[in-house]
Write a protein that holds these residues in place. Sequence first.
Motif, PDB file in Angstrom:
ATOM      1  N   UNK A   1     -13.592  -8.213   0.775  1.00 54.37           N
ATOM      2  CA  UNK A   1     -14.369  -7.064   0.302  1.00 54.37           C
ATOM      3  C   UNK A   1     -13.509  -5.811   0.165  1.00 54.37           C
ATOM      4  N   UNK A   2     -12.592  -5.623   1.115  1.00 58.76           N
ATOM      5  CA  UNK A   2     -11.753  -4.417   1.115  1.00 58.76           C
ATOM      6  C   UNK A   2     -10.290  -4.841   1.235  1.00 58.76           C
ATOM      7  N   UNK A   3      -9.489  -4.431   0.277  1.00 57.27           N
ATOM      8  CA  UNK A   3      -8.117  -4.927   0.173  1.00 57.27           C
ATOM      9  C   UNK A   3      -7.138  -3.797  -0.111  1.00 57.27           C
ATOM     10  N   UNK A   4      -5.901  -3.969   0.364  1.00 58.12           N
ATOM     11  CA  UNK A   4      -4.819  -3.010   0.122  1.00 58.12           C
ATOM     12  C   UNK A   4      -3.600  -3.743  -0.407  1.00 58.12           C
ATOM     13  N   UNK A   5      -2.962  -3.161  -1.430  1.00 60.86           N
ATOM     14  CA  UNK A   5      -1.667  -3.633  -1.914  1.00 60.86           C
ATOM     15  C   UNK A   5      -0.643  -2.558  -1.576  1.00 60.86           C
ATOM     16  N   UNK A   6       0.281  -2.878  -0.678  1.00 59.28           N
ATOM     17  CA  UNK A   6       1.290  -1.909  -0.251  1.00 59.28           C
ATOM     18  C   UNK A   6       2.501  -1.947  -1.181  1.00 59.28           C
TER      19      UNK A   6
ATOM     20  N   UNK B   1      -8.065   2.735 -13.935  1.00 64.84           N
ATOM     21  CA  UNK B   1      -9.080   2.190 -14.859  1.00 64.84           C
ATOM     22  C   UNK B   1      -9.676   0.866 -14.387  1.00 64.84           C
ATOM     23  N   UNK B   2      -8.993   0.187 -13.468  1.00 64.37           N
ATOM     24  CA  UNK B   2      -9.494  -1.071 -12.910  1.00 64.37           C
ATOM     25  C   UNK B   2     -10.298  -0.844 -11.637  1.00 64.37           C
ATOM     26  N   UNK B   3     -10.483   0.429 -11.274  1.00 65.69           N
ATOM     27  CA  UNK B   3     -11.254   0.744 -10.074  1.00 65.69           C
ATOM     28  C   UNK B   3     -10.445   0.781  -8.799  1.00 65.69           C
ATOM     29  N   UNK B   4      -9.120   0.788  -8.915  1.00 62.83           N
ATOM     30  CA  UNK B   4      -8.247   0.802  -7.744  1.00 62.83           C
ATOM     31  C   UNK B   4      -7.910   2.243  -7.363  1.00 62.83           C
ATOM     32  N   UNK B   5      -8.032   2.560  -6.085  1.00 64.02           N
ATOM     33  CA  UNK B   5      -7.657   3.872  -5.575  1.00 64.02           C
ATOM     34  C   UNK B   5      -6.194   3.846  -5.149  1.00 64.02           C
ATOM     35  N   UNK B   6      -5.383   4.718  -5.740  1.00 64.59           N
ATOM     36  CA  UNK B   6      -3.948   4.747  -5.485  1.00 64.59           C
ATOM     37  C   UNK B   6      -3.599   5.935  -4.587  1.00 64.59           C
ATOM     38  N   UNK B   7      -2.865   5.646  -3.497  1.00 62.23           N
ATOM     39  CA  UNK B   7      -2.475   6.679  -2.549  1.00 62.23           C
ATOM     40  C   UNK B   7      -0.948   6.762  -2.461  1.00 62.23           C
ATOM     41  N   UNK B   8      -0.373   7.928  -2.779  1.00 65.43           N
ATOM     42  CA  UNK B   8       1.051   8.120  -2.491  1.00 65.43           C
ATOM     43  C   UNK B   8       1.232   8.267  -0.982  1.00 65.43           C
TER      44      UNK B   8
ATOM     45  N   UNK C   1     -11.298  -7.303  -5.598  1.00 66.12           N
ATOM     46  CA  UNK C   1     -12.441  -6.898  -4.770  1.00 66.12           C
ATOM     47  C   UNK C   1     -12.960  -5.522  -5.169  1.00 66.12           C
ATOM     48  N   UNK C   2     -14.216  -5.266  -4.909  1.00 70.90           N
ATOM     49  CA  UNK C   2     -14.838  -3.995  -5.296  1.00 70.90           C
ATOM     50  C   UNK C   2     -14.082  -2.817  -4.701  1.00 70.90           C
ATOM     51  N   UNK C   3     -13.694  -2.939  -3.439  1.00 69.42           N
ATOM     52  CA  UNK C   3     -12.921  -1.883  -2.801  1.00 69.42           C
ATOM     53  C   UNK C   3     -11.453  -2.326  -2.716  1.00 69.42           C
ATOM     54  N   UNK C   4     -10.681  -1.881  -3.676  1.00 74.64           N
ATOM     55  CA  UNK C   4      -9.258  -2.212  -3.703  1.00 74.64           C
ATOM     56  C   UNK C   4      -8.442  -0.928  -3.699  1.00 74.64           C
ATOM     57  N   UNK C   5      -7.446  -0.891  -2.840  1.00 73.16           N
ATOM     58  CA  UNK C   5      -6.594   0.285  -2.681  1.00 73.16           C
ATOM     59  C   UNK C   5      -5.137  -0.126  -2.861  1.00 73.16           C
ATOM     60  N   UNK C   6      -4.310   0.859  -3.197  1.00 76.60           N
ATOM     61  CA  UNK C   6      -2.880   0.618  -3.343  1.00 76.60           C
ATOM     62  C   UNK C   6      -2.109   1.822  -2.827  1.00 76.60           C
ATOM     63  N   UNK C   7      -0.939   1.570  -2.250  1.00 73.34           N
ATOM     64  CA  UNK C   7      -0.058   2.652  -1.836  1.00 73.34           C
ATOM     65  C   UNK C   7       1.274   2.522  -2.553  1.00 73.34           C
ATOM     66  N   UNK C   8       1.952   3.655  -2.713  1.00 73.75           N
ATOM     67  CA  UNK C   8       3.271   3.667  -3.331  1.00 73.75           C
ATOM     68  C   UNK C   8       4.054   4.854  -2.774  1.00 73.75           C
TER      69      UNK C   8
END
Length: 250
Positions: A50-55, A92-99, A70-77
């Motif tokens: 349900x909740x995922x992160x791509x580091x 645009x794919x609904x992913x929240x990106x965090x520096x 997943x509906x709640x998908x996050x990414x860091x960079x």
Amino acid sequence: MKKTFEDFLNETNQFLGWDFSFITETDRMTSEPLSWSYGSMAYSLLPFVKVMLDMGTGGGEFLSKLRPLPIQTYATEGYEPNVSLAINRLEPLGVNVFPIESDEELPFENQFFDLILNKHESYSPKGIRRVMKRDGIFLIQQVGGQDCIEINNALGAPINSEYEKWNLQTALAELKESGFRILSSKEEYPYQRFYDLGSLIYYLNAIPWQVEKFNVEDFRENLLKLYNLIEKEGYFDVRQHRFYIKAIAI
């Protein structure tokens, strides 16, 4: 007519995101396949998350191809030039990106993620465990400290001491100590082949930690030796160092 040694030294190619297609899709650099597929392992986990992160998402190249996400998908960079690329590709794919600036201070609540992916990115085991739900999965593929050291040897450059001892055994011990149980893991040393000097120079400019402070003028003499080697043999082979771990938070 073909490119000379000087032609390769004078090439200027900008590397953006985490995309080596400039030299891989033109077959100027190739790699031996691993016995596992990190992408397939990650993709098989998504239906249960349900909740995922791509580091360390780079420009979002890998994550954008794992759809449906997943509906709640996050990414860091952590590399600033890549952040805008990731935002443009992933939001645009609904992913929240965090520096981010620190592996240990991830900007998420405790016990937040069901799944964390990490392909070739640094991480803090304790930081990961803090934001991971109990029974959450941490799936990583890492570049080991012996990666492509033949390049350093050929150029007369020291091996990066910060990463030299980074290997599967060390990573497993750290994760176990931080509250994870290991589900599976493996380590391999596949070859990587460069078919022209320009592809090697492009690679070294994209991977600045391989040879610190690399520039063509400082390494001109040994680059010429590699150019002559490739002209004679047709390629220059090195050994990669890769390992993966699939772990569960306990």
